[in-house]
Design a protein around this motif. Sequence first.
Motif, PDB file in Angstrom:
ATOM      1  N   ALA A 180      16.719 -22.699  -8.618  1.00 31.56           N
ATOM      2  CA  ALA A 180      17.309 -21.474  -9.168  1.00 31.56           C
ATOM      3  C   ALA A 180      17.857 -20.597  -8.038  1.00 31.56           C
ATOM      4  CB  ALA A 180      16.287 -20.722 -10.002  1.00 31.56           C
ATOM      5  N   THR A 181      18.931 -21.078  -7.413  1.00 33.04           N
ATOM      6  CA  THR A 181      19.641 -20.304  -6.394  1.00 33.04           C
ATOM      7  C   THR A 181      21.000 -19.915  -6.960  1.00 33.04           C
ATOM      8  OG1 THR A 181      20.749 -22.200  -5.385  1.00 33.04           O
ATOM      9  CG2 THR A 181      18.500 -21.715  -4.631  1.00 33.04           C
ATOM     10  N   GLY A 182      21.811 -19.270  -6.144  1.00 33.67           N
ATOM     11  CA  GLY A 182      23.145 -18.879  -6.588  1.00 33.67           C
ATOM     12  C   GLY A 182      24.189 -19.951  -6.396  1.00 33.67           C
ATOM     13  N   LEU A 183      23.784 -21.167  -5.981  1.00 32.20           N
ATOM     14  CA  LEU A 183      24.734 -22.247  -5.739  1.00 32.20           C
ATOM     15  C   LEU A 183      25.453 -22.629  -7.024  1.00 32.20           C
ATOM     16  CD1 LEU A 183      25.718 -24.339  -3.555  1.00 32.20           C
ATOM     17  CD2 LEU A 183      24.032 -25.900  -4.545  1.00 32.20           C
ATOM     18  N   GLY A 184      26.773 -22.503  -7.013  1.00 31.22           N
ATOM     19  CA  GLY A 184      27.569 -22.908  -8.158  1.00 31.22           C
ATOM     20  C   GLY A 184      27.539 -21.966  -9.336  1.00 31.22           C
ATOM     21  N   GLY A 185      26.928 -20.809  -9.191  1.00 31.05           N
ATOM     22  CA  GLY A 185      26.829 -19.874 -10.309  1.00 31.05           C
ATOM     23  C   GLY A 185      25.770 -18.833 -10.040  1.00 31.05           C
ATOM     24  N   SER A 186      25.203 -18.285 -11.100  1.00 32.06           N
ATOM     25  CA  SER A 186      24.184 -17.249 -10.938  1.00 32.06           C
ATOM     26  C   SER A 186      22.790 -17.853 -10.962  1.00 32.06           C
ATOM     27  CB  SER A 186      24.298 -16.210 -12.055  1.00 32.06           C
ATOM     28  OG  SER A 186      23.889 -16.765 -13.301  1.00 32.06           O
ATOM     29  N   VAL A 187      21.848 -17.126 -10.396  1.00 34.69           N
ATOM     30  CA  VAL A 187      20.449 -17.549 -10.407  1.00 34.69           C
ATOM     31  C   VAL A 187      19.956 -17.688 -11.842  1.00 34.69           C
ATOM     32  CG1 VAL A 187      18.092 -16.872  -9.804  1.00 34.69           C
ATOM     33  CG2 VAL A 187      19.952 -16.548  -8.149  1.00 34.69           C
ATOM     34  N   GLU A 188      20.301 -16.710 -12.694  1.00 29.55           N
ATOM     35  CA  GLU A 188      19.835 -16.732 -14.080  1.00 29.55           C
ATOM     36  C   GLU A 188      20.396 -17.915 -14.846  1.00 29.55           C
ATOM     37  OE1 GLU A 188      17.442 -14.910 -15.414  1.00 29.55           O
ATOM     38  OE2 GLU A 188      17.215 -14.118 -13.381  1.00 29.55           O
ATOM     39  N   THR A 248      20.271 -16.924   2.646  1.00 24.03           N
ATOM     40  CA  THR A 248      20.136 -16.838   1.189  1.00 24.03           C
ATOM     41  C   THR A 248      19.723 -18.198   0.642  1.00 24.03           C
ATOM     42  OG1 THR A 248      21.277 -16.131  -0.841  1.00 24.03           O
ATOM     43  CG2 THR A 248      22.541 -17.456   0.720  1.00 24.03           C
ATOM     44  N   GLY A 249      19.360 -18.246  -0.638  1.00 22.28           N
ATOM     45  CA  GLY A 249      19.102 -19.503  -1.321  1.00 22.28           C
ATOM     46  C   GLY A 249      18.008 -20.347  -0.710  1.00 22.28           C
ATOM     47  N   LEU A 250      18.217 -21.671  -0.741  1.00 22.66           N
ATOM     48  CA  LEU A 250      17.210 -22.589  -0.215  1.00 22.66           C
ATOM     49  C   LEU A 250      16.956 -22.360   1.259  1.00 22.66           C
ATOM     50  CD1 LEU A 250      15.334 -25.033  -0.414  1.00 22.66           C
ATOM     51  CD2 LEU A 250      17.340 -26.507  -0.089  1.00 22.66           C
ATOM     52  N   GLY A 251      18.010 -22.088   2.036  1.00 28.25           N
ATOM     53  CA  GLY A 251      17.824 -21.854   3.462  1.00 28.25           C
ATOM     54  C   GLY A 251      16.848 -20.727   3.734  1.00 28.25           C
ATOM     55  N   PHE A 252      16.983 -19.646   2.975  1.00 30.25           N
ATOM     56  CA  PHE A 252      16.085 -18.499   3.100  1.00 30.25           C
ATOM     57  C   PHE A 252      14.651 -18.923   2.796  1.00 30.25           C
ATOM     58  CE2 PHE A 252      14.107 -14.570   1.486  1.00 30.25           C
ATOM     59  CZ  PHE A 252      14.469 -13.650   2.461  1.00 30.25           C
ATOM     60  N   GLU A 253      14.479 -19.757   1.767  1.00 27.65           N
ATOM     61  CA  GLU A 253      13.143 -20.202   1.378  1.00 27.65           C
ATOM     62  C   GLU A 253      12.549 -21.167   2.404  1.00 27.65           C
ATOM     63  OE1 GLU A 253      11.456 -18.839  -0.888  1.00 27.65           O
ATOM     64  OE2 GLU A 253      13.075 -17.687  -1.827  1.00 27.65           O
ATOM     65  N   ILE A 254      13.395 -21.943   3.059  1.00 28.03           N
ATOM     66  CA  ILE A 254      12.901 -22.806   4.142  1.00 28.03           C
ATOM     67  C   ILE A 254      12.317 -21.952   5.262  1.00 28.03           C
ATOM     68  CG2 ILE A 254      13.590 -24.440   5.943  1.00 28.03           C
ATOM     69  CD1 ILE A 254      15.741 -25.462   3.949  1.00 28.03           C
ATOM     70  N   ILE A 255      13.026 -20.880   5.610  1.00 33.13           N
ATOM     71  CA  ILE A 255      12.541 -19.976   6.657  1.00 33.13           C
ATOM     72  C   ILE A 255      11.212 -19.349   6.245  1.00 33.13           C
ATOM     73  CG2 ILE A 255      13.056 -17.933   8.042  1.00 33.13           C
ATOM     74  CD1 ILE A 255      14.986 -20.146   8.682  1.00 33.13           C
ATOM     75  N   ARG A 256      11.107 -18.910   4.993  1.00 28.26           N
ATOM     76  CA  ARG A 256       9.862 -18.318   4.501  1.00 28.26           C
ATOM     77  C   ARG A 256       8.708 -19.312   4.599  1.00 28.26           C
ATOM     78  NH1 ARG A 256       9.244 -17.303  -0.535  1.00 28.26           N
ATOM     79  NH2 ARG A 256       7.762 -15.605  -0.253  1.00 28.26           N
ATOM     80  N   ALA A 257       8.978 -20.550   4.227  1.00 32.63           N
ATOM     81  CA  ALA A 257       7.934 -21.574   4.281  1.00 32.63           C
ATOM     82  C   ALA A 257       7.495 -21.836   5.724  1.00 32.63           C
ATOM     83  CB  ALA A 257       8.432 -22.859   3.635  1.00 32.63           C
ATOM     84  N   LEU A 258       8.440 -21.897   6.633  1.00 30.90           N
ATOM     85  CA  LEU A 258       8.098 -22.108   8.041  1.00 30.90           C
ATOM     86  C   LEU A 258       7.280 -20.949   8.590  1.00 30.90           C
ATOM     87  CD1 LEU A 258      11.537 -23.495   9.277  1.00 30.90           C
ATOM     88  CD2 LEU A 258       9.395 -24.795   9.175  1.00 30.90           C
ATOM     89  N   CYS A 259       7.618 -19.729   8.159  1.00 26.06           N
ATOM     90  CA  CYS A 259       6.888 -18.543   8.631  1.00 26.06           C
ATOM     91  C   CYS A 259       5.476 -18.475   8.060  1.00 26.06           C
ATOM     92  CB  CYS A 259       7.655 -17.270   8.273  1.00 26.06           C
ATOM     93  SG  CYS A 259       9.087 -16.951   9.317  1.00 26.06           S
ATOM     94  N   SER A 260       5.261 -19.089   6.904  1.00 28.46           N
ATOM     95  CA  SER A 260       3.927 -19.084   6.304  1.00 28.46           C
ATOM     96  C   SER A 260       3.042 -20.195   6.859  1.00 28.46           C
ATOM     97  CB  SER A 260       4.025 -19.212   4.781  1.00 28.46           C
ATOM     98  OG  SER A 260       4.547 -20.471   4.411  1.00 28.46           O
TER      99      SER A 260
END
Length: 265
Positions: free
Chosen positions: A216-224, A14-26
């Motif tokens: 804008a991740t869920g760290l410390g609260g909501s994404v919104e 989830t969060g930044l970690g998930f986006e790191i994986i997406r970036a590596l896959c792209s």
Amino acid sequence: MSSAEVILVTGANTGLGFEIIRALCSSEKTYDILLAGRSLLKANEAVSSISKEFPSSPSKLWPLQVDIEDDDSIQKAFEEVHSKFSKVDALINNAGVQLDQQLASGKMTMRQMWNQSWNVNTTGTQVMTTIFIPLLLKSSNPRLLFITSGISTLEGTSNMALALNHPLPKGLPKPKFGIPAYRSSKTGMNMMMREWYKTLKEDGVKVWCISPGKLATGLGGSVEANKKMGAKDPADGGKFVCAVVEGHRDADVGKVVSVDGVQAW
């Protein structure tokens, strides 16, 4: 055995970690990417989601269960990675928590919240790194990354444009404002990175702290809620971390790097 570089990202479902994986896959480069999470089920779900999004990626995803609060879990993950790959080329210590709000809401005591903040963000990351160092040293181009924060800088605490730095009103009780436990645990991580930089420099390991900016991740609260405070698209953070992995900030090893340059201590 694959000749691809092995990248391990903690807290990656989830969060930044998930986006790191997406970036590596792209990326056009080929990696064996270990998507690590506390829950193997959630790690598998994240692997499935990203694999469907990037069906033509040259990289391959592997789920990995690891809870950085649990030494036995880390050791088991080490043994699994050692058995499958025998090395790790880049360890990205992304797993972390922001718990200050738990104290404000009465869900945790002060001691619980402070201990847990440091236990995950600093101590857990230290133990994870220590256990995996033997695999990192088997790489021909080892990289060690720690995800820190833009509010971890000591010099930056004098920036009065940042609300977190504003003095609180005189008298008691003080209003419950700020995230001092999270902030200080990340400052501790910065010094921890410097210790690893010193320790591993002669072994050829490139070491950084990465300050990705407010996302804008869920760290410390909501994404919104984070979006309303001006947080950036977490995909931008993922791309930045990927760029560091791929050599774009090799001139800044041993430092805290951000998209704007080198973050002050």
